[in-house]
Design a protein around this motif. Structure first.
Motif, PDB file in Angstrom:
ATOM      1  N   SER A  70       2.416   2.023  -6.269  1.00  0.00           N
ATOM      2  CA  SER A  70       2.339   3.231  -5.436  1.00  0.00           C
ATOM      3  C   SER A  70       2.023   2.884  -3.976  1.00  0.00           C
ATOM      4  O   SER A  70       2.390   3.630  -3.073  1.00  0.00           O
ATOM      5  CB  SER A  70       1.314   4.216  -5.994  1.00  0.00           C
ATOM      6  N   GLN A  71       1.366   1.753  -3.741  1.00  0.00           N
ATOM      7  CA  GLN A  71       1.014   1.341  -2.379  1.00  0.00           C
ATOM      8  C   GLN A  71       2.127   0.571  -1.681  1.00  0.00           C
ATOM      9  O   GLN A  71       2.170   0.532  -0.445  1.00  0.00           O
ATOM     10  CB  GLN A  71      -0.234   0.454  -2.396  1.00  0.00           C
ATOM     11  N   ASP A  72       2.993  -0.078  -2.446  1.00  0.00           N
ATOM     12  CA  ASP A  72       3.999  -0.954  -1.849  1.00  0.00           C
ATOM     13  C   ASP A  72       5.304  -0.864  -2.642  1.00  0.00           C
ATOM     14  O   ASP A  72       5.417  -1.417  -3.734  1.00  0.00           O
ATOM     15  CB  ASP A  72       3.483  -2.394  -1.833  1.00  0.00           C
ATOM     16  N   THR A  73       6.269  -0.179  -2.072  1.00  0.00           N
ATOM     17  CA  THR A  73       7.546   0.024  -2.770  1.00  0.00           C
ATOM     18  C   THR A  73       8.425  -1.218  -2.791  1.00  0.00           C
ATOM     19  O   THR A  73       9.463  -1.221  -3.451  1.00  0.00           O
ATOM     20  CB  THR A  73       8.329   1.188  -2.136  1.00  0.00           C
ATOM     21  N   THR A  74       8.019  -2.297  -2.095  1.00  0.00           N
ATOM     22  CA  THR A  74       8.810  -3.531  -2.127  1.00  0.00           C
ATOM     23  C   THR A  74       8.487  -4.389  -3.352  1.00  0.00           C
ATOM     24  O   THR A  74       9.187  -5.358  -3.618  1.00  0.00           O
ATOM     25  CB  THR A  74       8.608  -4.369  -0.848  1.00  0.00           C
ATOM     26  N   ILE A  75       7.450  -4.027  -4.101  1.00  0.00           N
ATOM     27  CA  ILE A  75       7.094  -4.788  -5.299  1.00  0.00           C
ATOM     28  C   ILE A  75       8.139  -4.527  -6.382  1.00  0.00           C
ATOM     29  O   ILE A  75       8.437  -3.374  -6.712  1.00  0.00           O
ATOM     30  CB  ILE A  75       5.690  -4.413  -5.820  1.00  0.00           C
ATOM     31  N   GLU A  76       8.704  -5.615  -6.936  1.00  0.00           N
ATOM     32  CA  GLU A  76       9.725  -5.492  -7.969  1.00  0.00           C
ATOM     33  C   GLU A  76       9.341  -6.199  -9.269  1.00  0.00           C
ATOM     34  O   GLU A  76      10.063  -6.113 -10.256  1.00  0.00           O
ATOM     35  CB  GLU A  76      11.049  -6.058  -7.468  1.00  0.00           C
ATOM     36  N   GLY A  77       8.245  -6.917  -9.264  1.00  0.00           N
ATOM     37  CA  GLY A  77       7.822  -7.635 -10.456  1.00  0.00           C
ATOM     38  C   GLY A  77       6.376  -8.093 -10.325  1.00  0.00           C
ATOM     39  O   GLY A  77       5.735  -7.871  -9.288  1.00  0.00           O
ATOM     40  N   PHE A  78       5.874  -8.726 -11.377  1.00  0.00           N
ATOM     41  CA  PHE A  78       4.494  -9.215 -11.392  1.00  0.00           C
ATOM     42  C   PHE A  78       4.426 -10.520 -12.176  1.00  0.00           C
ATOM     43  O   PHE A  78       5.202 -10.735 -13.107  1.00  0.00           O
ATOM     44  CB  PHE A  78       3.556  -8.214 -12.091  1.00  0.00           C
ATOM     45  N   ASN A  79       3.470 -11.352 -11.810  1.00  0.00           N
ATOM     46  CA  ASN A  79       3.039 -12.456 -12.656  1.00  0.00           C
ATOM     47  C   ASN A  79       1.631 -12.113 -13.109  1.00  0.00           C
ATOM     48  O   ASN A  79       0.818 -11.628 -12.317  1.00  0.00           O
ATOM     49  CB  ASN A  79       3.005 -13.793 -11.913  1.00  0.00           C
ATOM     50  N   VAL A  80       1.354 -12.342 -14.388  1.00  0.00           N
ATOM     51  CA  VAL A  80       0.017 -12.178 -14.949  1.00  0.00           C
ATOM     52  C   VAL A  80      -0.391 -13.545 -15.448  1.00  0.00           C
ATOM     53  O   VAL A  80       0.359 -14.189 -16.196  1.00  0.00           O
ATOM     54  CB  VAL A  80       0.017 -11.155 -16.121  1.00  0.00           C
ATOM     55  N   GLY A  81      -1.560 -14.005 -15.021  1.00  0.00           N
ATOM     56  CA  GLY A  81      -1.951 -15.348 -15.417  1.00  0.00           C
ATOM     57  C   GLY A  81      -3.444 -15.527 -15.569  1.00  0.00           C
ATOM     58  O   GLY A  81      -4.239 -14.825 -14.948  1.00  0.00           O
ATOM     59  N   VAL A  82      -3.785 -16.502 -16.409  1.00  0.00           N
ATOM     60  CA  VAL A  82      -5.176 -16.863 -16.658  1.00  0.00           C
ATOM     61  C   VAL A  82      -5.268 -18.385 -16.672  1.00  0.00           C
ATOM     62  O   VAL A  82      -4.499 -19.050 -17.366  1.00  0.00           O
ATOM     63  CB  VAL A  82      -5.665 -16.311 -18.026  1.00  0.00           C
ATOM     64  N   ASN A  83      -6.196 -18.929 -15.902  1.00  0.00           N
ATOM     65  CA  ASN A  83      -6.466 -20.361 -15.927  1.00  0.00           C
ATOM     66  C   ASN A  83      -7.650 -20.589 -16.862  1.00  0.00           C
ATOM     67  O   ASN A  83      -8.700 -19.962 -16.697  1.00  0.00           O
ATOM     68  CB  ASN A  83      -6.805 -20.871 -14.527  1.00  0.00           C
ATOM     69  N   HIS A  98      -5.363 -12.829 -13.370  1.00  0.00           N
ATOM     70  CA  HIS A  98      -4.660 -12.578 -12.115  1.00  0.00           C
ATOM     71  C   HIS A  98      -3.487 -11.633 -12.345  1.00  0.00           C
ATOM     72  O   HIS A  98      -2.715 -11.813 -13.286  1.00  0.00           O
ATOM     73  CB  HIS A  98      -4.099 -13.891 -11.552  1.00  0.00           C
ATOM     74  N   LEU A  99      -3.351 -10.645 -11.475  1.00  0.00           N
ATOM     75  CA  LEU A  99      -2.179  -9.787 -11.433  1.00  0.00           C
ATOM     76  C   LEU A  99      -1.578  -9.981 -10.040  1.00  0.00           C
ATOM     77  O   LEU A  99      -2.165  -9.570  -9.035  1.00  0.00           O
ATOM     78  CB  LEU A  99      -2.546  -8.319 -11.666  1.00  0.00           C
ATOM     79  N   ILE A 100      -0.418 -10.643  -9.996  1.00  0.00           N
ATOM     80  CA  ILE A 100       0.188 -11.042  -8.729  1.00  0.00           C
ATOM     81  C   ILE A 100       1.499 -10.284  -8.534  1.00  0.00           C
ATOM     82  O   ILE A 100       2.480 -10.527  -9.249  1.00  0.00           O
ATOM     83  CB  ILE A 100       0.432 -12.563  -8.704  1.00  0.00           C
ATOM     84  N   PRO A 101       1.517  -9.352  -7.579  1.00  0.00           N
ATOM     85  CA  PRO A 101       2.756  -8.630  -7.293  1.00  0.00           C
ATOM     86  C   PRO A 101       3.805  -9.576  -6.707  1.00  0.00           C
ATOM     87  O   PRO A 101       3.484 -10.478  -5.929  1.00  0.00           O
ATOM     88  CB  PRO A 101       2.341  -7.599  -6.238  1.00  0.00           C
ATOM     89  N   ARG A 102       5.054  -9.329  -7.075  1.00  0.00           N
ATOM     90  CA  ARG A 102       6.163 -10.157  -6.583  1.00  0.00           C
ATOM     91  C   ARG A 102       7.189  -9.278  -5.895  1.00  0.00           C
ATOM     92  O   ARG A 102       7.469  -8.164  -6.337  1.00  0.00           O
ATOM     93  CB  ARG A 102       6.802 -10.918  -7.743  1.00  0.00           C
ATOM     94  N   ARG A 103       7.742  -9.820  -4.825  1.00  0.00           N
ATOM     95  CA  ARG A 103       8.739  -9.123  -4.036  1.00  0.00           C
ATOM     96  C   ARG A 103       9.971 -10.003  -3.904  1.00  0.00           C
ATOM     97  O   ARG A 103       9.851 -11.230  -3.812  1.00  0.00           O
ATOM     98  CB  ARG A 103       8.177  -8.796  -2.660  1.00  0.00           C
ATOM     99  N   ARG A 104      11.136  -9.380  -3.890  1.00  0.00           N
ATOM    100  CA  ARG A 104      12.377 -10.132  -3.729  1.00  0.00           C
ATOM    101  C   ARG A 104      12.287 -10.959  -2.448  1.00  0.00           C
ATOM    102  O   ARG A 104      11.911 -10.449  -1.396  1.00  0.00           O
ATOM    103  CB  ARG A 104      13.563  -9.180  -3.671  1.00  0.00           C
ATOM    104  N   GLY A 105      12.565 -12.260  -2.583  1.00  0.00           N
ATOM    105  CA  GLY A 105      12.557 -13.151  -1.435  1.00  0.00           C
ATOM    106  C   GLY A 105      11.207 -13.769  -1.109  1.00  0.00           C
ATOM    107  O   GLY A 105      11.093 -14.509  -0.137  1.00  0.00           O
ATOM    108  N   ASP A 106      10.157 -13.484  -1.910  1.00  0.00           N
ATOM    109  CA  ASP A 106       8.848 -14.077  -1.593  1.00  0.00           C
ATOM    110  C   ASP A 106       8.825 -15.586  -1.834  1.00  0.00           C
ATOM    111  O   ASP A 106       7.982 -16.289  -1.288  1.00  0.00           O
ATOM    112  CB  ASP A 106       7.692 -13.359  -2.294  1.00  0.00           C
TER     113      ASP A 106
END
Length: 124
Positions: A70-83, A98-106
């Motif tokens: 809702s804050q960023d319409t450029t977000i198209e995916g996510f990585n979820v991770g735990v070390n 970790h919840l890491i938003p991903r954007r096309r071209g990042d």
């Protein structure tokens, strides 16, 4: 636990919380809106979480995902991770997801996602 960074997080830093977990933005974000979901109970790793804690963390991952979208319409995916463990890169020994938003071209080529943790294993 005394000395644990995540056991003494101030309430004003918490974006959202429930009875067993809270979410906050990462102090060293990989991408904008990168956040952490953290159980309130001091537990070292993900595999020590109770079923209730897992559900509480999952609930907050979903809330933060919706908030990010809702804050960023450029977000198209996510990585979820735990070390888990120092050999896996864990530096704070209180479980956090970790919840890491991903954007096309990042990144030039995202194929393989988390496989890039091991050099040469991302592209297959």
């Amino acid at each position: 636990m005394k000395g644990c960074l995540f056991c003494c997080v101030e309430d004003e830093v918490k974006v959202v919380q429930n009875s067993l977990a809270f979410a906050m933005y990462d102090s060293y974000p990989v991408t904008p809106l990168h956040c952490l979901v953290i159980p309130k109970r001091h537990v070292e790793d993900f595999f020590q979480l109770t079923q209730d804690e897992l559900l509480a963390c999952n609930e907050l991952l979903s809330v933060m995902r919706r908030n990010s979208l809702s804050q960023d319409t450029t977000i198209e995916g996510f990585n979820v991770g735990v070390n888990i463990g120092d050999v896996a890169g864990q530096t704070i020994f209180h479980c956090h997801i970790h919840l890491i938003p991903r954007r096309r071209g990042d990144v030039e080529n995202p194929k393989g996602g988390i496989r890039h943790l091991m050099p040469g294993k991302g592209y297959y």
